[in-house]
Enzyme design. Structure first.
Site, PDB file in Angstrom:
ATOM      1  N   ASN A 130      34.458  49.816  65.029  1.00  0.00           N
ATOM      2  CA  ASN A 130      33.019  50.283  64.899  1.00  0.00           C
ATOM      3  C   ASN A 130      32.841  50.724  63.444  1.00  0.00           C
ATOM      4  O   ASN A 130      31.811  50.477  63.118  1.00  0.00           O
ATOM      5  CB  ASN A 130      33.031  51.395  65.687  1.00  0.00           C
ATOM      6  CG  ASN A 130      32.837  51.051  67.100  1.00  0.00           C
ATOM      7  OD1 ASN A 130      32.815  50.054  67.423  1.00  0.00           O
ATOM      8  ND2 ASN A 130      32.958  52.391  68.180  1.00  0.00           N
ATOM      9  N   ASP A 166      15.608  23.873  81.102  1.00  0.00           N
ATOM     10  CA  ASP A 166      14.484  24.008  81.377  1.00  0.00           C
ATOM     11  C   ASP A 166      13.676  22.985  82.230  1.00  0.00           C
ATOM     12  O   ASP A 166      13.542  23.143  83.265  1.00  0.00           O
ATOM     13  CB  ASP A 166      13.571  24.437  80.254  1.00  0.00           C
ATOM     14  CG  ASP A 166      14.271  25.533  79.462  1.00  0.00           C
ATOM     15  OD1 ASP A 166      15.025  26.174  80.086  1.00  0.00           O
ATOM     16  OD2 ASP A 166      13.579  26.037  78.250  1.00  0.00           O
ATOM     17  N   GLU A 225      16.704  23.790  66.079  1.00  0.00           N
ATOM     18  CA  GLU A 225      16.909  23.781  67.495  1.00  0.00           C
ATOM     19  C   GLU A 225      17.543  22.352  68.276  1.00  0.00           C
ATOM     20  O   GLU A 225      18.378  22.452  68.847  1.00  0.00           O
ATOM     21  CB  GLU A 225      15.807  24.375  68.529  1.00  0.00           C
ATOM     22  CG  GLU A 225      15.923  24.600  69.781  1.00  0.00           C
ATOM     23  CD  GLU A 225      14.742  25.008  70.460  1.00  0.00           C
ATOM     24  OE1 GLU A 225      14.763  25.548  71.690  1.00  0.00           O
ATOM     25  OE2 GLU A 225      13.709  25.030  69.915  1.00  0.00           O
TER      26      GLU A 225
END
Length: 821
Positions: free
Chosen positions: A48, A588, A788
């Site tokens: 962290n 899709d 994309e």
């Protein structure tokens, strides 16, 4: 100029300019990663700390925050001031439509920092933004450099840096002064502006005391010259500052706040002079501290002419003096950061022929990895969920969801595209982490942990993570509400399976061993050197992942016995599909059965359940849960049987969806393309089944079906629906599926005992790998971005730009062997 937000919403009262007192124990601050180096297994706080700060507001061109809910948020804005219209194109959020030649990290690692290059074609400058962190991870700094484009050597640019502290206000009255929430301006005020360095100081319960300074850069910087000032407060050669009180969840609106303040200033000028004519833009658009407020949000404005640079340095009081970043040592820190980032990349990404000799491919690969990592986002806030609307079995209309706010939640995630999809996607994330498994396995586990924490008591995890108002502002309203009845491909389980497969033996999960010095030699490789830690985490997360697994199968269960499909129950249907789209599937607009019917079964979904089942088998094996393992193995056996029994078409020689015809008879619905490949790319076809494997490879390599010179197209060229409608998944080439195809070709080549098939697999693999990499590289060189998807006829890049999500799998392709032997 639009009045985007009422000024009175943000400015409520005058803040007394008094330094605040802070009372808290830094040693108890888990957020700052306090840890005992000698404590066995104390790894998470250590991680962290090294990952505390970063440009985790990736929806911005450059925005810095810690992994702390409602904390200190900072960001950079800029605009051209050669004319009055420049402010209308102010840069803040990274927008798809902005005219950029490039906008990406060319080197970056979240543990060290990096360099981002932004070639702004409208502002006529190229920005180099260097970001570094102190060795303890608590402090950071950035250098902003602007280089004018040829022919624009005297370009005028305004920069605005802002920092705002949230989470420290009185919840009953968000505008009331808070004891710990103030940021103080330490630089003496001057009605004519500021010269030199602006210094802010503040503190919070989580961060402790801190100081943030912004200098004016070197003496070579030039400010716009002016022969006459229409107002002494509008001197563009000075630095200008304004501060105010804003409520939580409002700092992200700094651009709107800034525009509002400018509008008010411009309105006053118009009232005084009747017009802006004769008032240079560099004076008209100066930020004036008209109200002299102090508060939790500060904006600092600088104006330059030509090449320029300035620095921002944030130091936490807990950073040792010798480790603090200063204006004097910042250049040295940048050189050190660059060396660390470059060395780590060179160690973990060994490019294979024919891409190992050309320096251009190395720069390409490093920019992709850096951009992927530069998309790491920390999100915190509530999200919209509809738990009441029931999906009707026989309705395939678009469902109108009515969301209610739930949360808040937090998420540490990568994003598909900073300008277009700057949010968490369940279906994408598993692919996102694949290139990082060897590079920084601890980071991968950290990200997976963050996602797994979002699984609710029922086992559901939202397919899109849109947490808080800033995230919602970038998402169309129709996509904001999530439904627990709708799933997404479980790629996180795929990634977790890959992570687990890195280890032959995970040790005794009940006795985690001490973490040795290997952490310090290379941060990010703890679990690689200590697999017992991964096993320990697996033990902790297993109950939640089992709940998720059972929920997934239960909610997507298809009808088997009801339509005489046998006794084997393993068959599934994507819920929530419409006549034209199945968003849950991730594919899709890929063609599905028409007319739509509740009897439909989807071969890609059955394959994904198989992936989940394999992951559960792996975990049960590591944890010695024999009964659970036996249960999962029975499920997996049923899945592989039904892939053949229900979904294999002997006539079409491929895998297909299943539905009913007009006579209520079972029928295969065969739209050849990506869904036909799922049993292959998820490696569920037995290597001994040469007939099916040969048929699938024939489909892949046939130019009249799926093969193109730029990659495997999503839908067969022979289909009546090829390149129709939206054409999102009906021809374009997607890198994530192509990577899985390459990986499967490699897998079956290794496992096959058929010489002819092996030769075909090897030849297909070699040509496909080179076609994919060369085309993405060519389009990157041409456009400045990774995209994309790619057109299957021309190879042209298209859709969302800077799509450094799963398109980054092209780097994995570059590290794969050139030939299968």
């Amino acid at each position: 100029m639009r009045l985007l937000l009422p000024l009175l919403l943000f400015v409520a009262s005058v803040w007394p300019g008094v330094r605040a007192e802070f009372y808290f124990d830094m040693d108890e601050s888990i957020r700052l990663g306090s840890f005992d180096e000698n404590q066995p297994g104390d790894v998470e706080p250590m991680s962290n700390r090294s990952l505390l700060w970063g440009p985790y507001r990736s929806a911005l061109y450059f925005g810095v925050r810690p992994r702390i809910p409602r904390s200190l948020l900072s960001g950079l804005m800029w605009y051209n001031i050669d004319g009055y219209g420049g402010v209308g194109s102010i840069r803040h959020f990274y927008e798809q439509g902005d005219k950029m030649g490039k906008a990406n990290w060319i080197r970056y690692d979240p543990r060290f920092g990096g360099t981002q290059v932004i070639e702004d074609l409208e502002c006529h400058i190229t920005l180099h933004i260097d970001f570094v962190k102190s060795s303890d991870g608590l402090s950071w700094a950035t250098k902003v450099r602007a280089i004018p484009h040829d022919g624009f050597e005297n370009v005028k640019t305004a920069f605005v840096w802002y920092s705002g502290l949230e989470g420290e206000t009185d919840t009953a009255d968000p505008f009331a002064p808070s004891r710990n929430g103030v940021i103080n301006l330490d630089t003496p005020k001057n009605s004519k502006g500021y010269t030199g360095t602006i210094t802010l100081s503040g503190g919070s319960e989580d961060l402790g005391l801190f100081e943030l300074s912004i200098n004016d850069g070197p003496s070579t910087n030039k400010h716009p010259k002016t022969s006459k000032l229409v107002d002494k407060e509008l001197n563009p050669r000075k630095t200008h500052h304004i501060s105010m009180i804003v409520p939580d969840d409002s700092v992200w609106m700094a651009r709107d706040i800034f525009i509002t303040m400018l509008q008010e200033s411009v309105q006053e000028l118009v009232e005084r002079f009747g017009t802006l004519d004769g008032i240079p833009p560099e004076q008209a658009y100066v930020l004036r501290d008209m109200h002299k407020f102090e508060g939790n949000l500060h904006l600092v404005q600088k104006m330059y002419q030509g090449a320029c640079e300035f620095d921002v340095v944030f130091n936490n009081a807990e950073t040792p003096e010798a480790e603090k970043i200063t204006f004097d040592n910042l250049k040295e820190k940048i050189v050190e950061m660059s060396f660390k980032v470059n060395s780590k990349f060179d160690k973990h990404f060994k490019l294979k022929p024919p891409f190992d000799k050309d320096q251009g491919y190395k720069e390409f690969a490093q920019e992709i990895v850096s951009g992927l990592l530069g998309g790491i986002t920390y999100m915190y806030g509530d999200h919209l969920v509809d738990r009441d609307t029931v999906l009707e079995e026989d309705s395939f209309e678009n469902l109108k969801l009515q969301g209610s706010l739930e949360g808040p939640h937090e998420l540490f995630t990568l994003v598909p595209s900073r300008p277009f999809f700057p949010r968490g996607f369940l279906w994408d994330e598993g692919f996102h982490v694949l290139p990082l498994l060897d590079y920084d396995s601890d980071l991968v586990l950290d990200i997976l942990q963050s996602w797994f924490k979002l699984i609710d008591d029922e086992g559901w995890i939202a397919r899109e993570q849109i947490l808080g108002p800033e995230a919602r502002s970038r998402v169309p309203e129709e996509f904001q509400v999530q439904s627990p009845q709708i799933v997404n491909p479980p790629t996180l389980m795929l990634a977790f399976t890959y992570l687990l497969s890195h280890f032959d033996s995970a040790g005794d999960v009940n006795e985690p061993q001490n973490v040795d010095g290997s952490f310090y030699s290379e941060p990010g490789q703890v679990i690689m050197n200590h697999p017992e830690l991964l096993a320990s985490y697996t033990k902790d997360i297993y109950p939640k992942l089992r709940t998720h697994f059972l929920w997934f199968r239960r909610t997507q269960q298809g009808y088997i016995e009801e339509f005489d499909r046998g006794q084997n129950p393993e068959g599934y249907r994507w819920r929530g599909r419409t006549l034209t789209h199945s968003l849950a599937s991730g594919l899709d607009d890929y063609p599905r059965a028409l007319p739509a019917d509740v009897a439909e079964l989807n071969v890609d979904l059955l394959s994904w359940v198989g992936v989940m089942t394999m992951s559960m088998i792996q975990m049960a094996t590591i944890l010695d849960l024999e009964d659970d393992r036996a249960e999962y193995e029975r499920i997996y056996k049923d899945i592989t049987e039904n892939l053949d029994h229900l979904h294999w078409s002997s006539e079409e020689k491929t895998y297909c969806d299943v539905s009913l015809d007009e006579d209520e008879e079972n029928v295969k619905v065969c739209y050849k393309g990506y869904i036909s490949l799922f049993p292959f790319i998820t490696k569920m076809i037995p290597p001994s089944d040469t007939e099916k494997l040969s048929s699938i490879v024939d489909l892949i390599k046939d130019p009249e079906e799926l093969w193109s010179e730029y990659g495997i197209r999503s839908l067969s060229k022979s289909s009546d629906l090829y390149r129709t409608g939206e054409n999102y998944w009906r021809s374009p080439i997607w890198m994530n599926i192509n990577y899985l195809v390459l990986d499967a070709l490699k897998h079956y080549h290794k496992a096959s005992n058929d010489a002819k098939l092996s030769d075909t697999l090897a030849a297909t693999y070699k040509k496909l790998r080179e076609n994919l990499v060369r085309n993405v590289y060519k389009e990157w060189k041409r456009t400045g971005f990774v995209w994309e998807q790619y057109d299957d006829i021309s190879g042209t890049a298209q859709r969302a730009k800077n799509f450094l999500g799963w398109t980054s799998s092209v780097v994995l392709m570059m590290t794969m062997d050139q030939e299968l032997i």
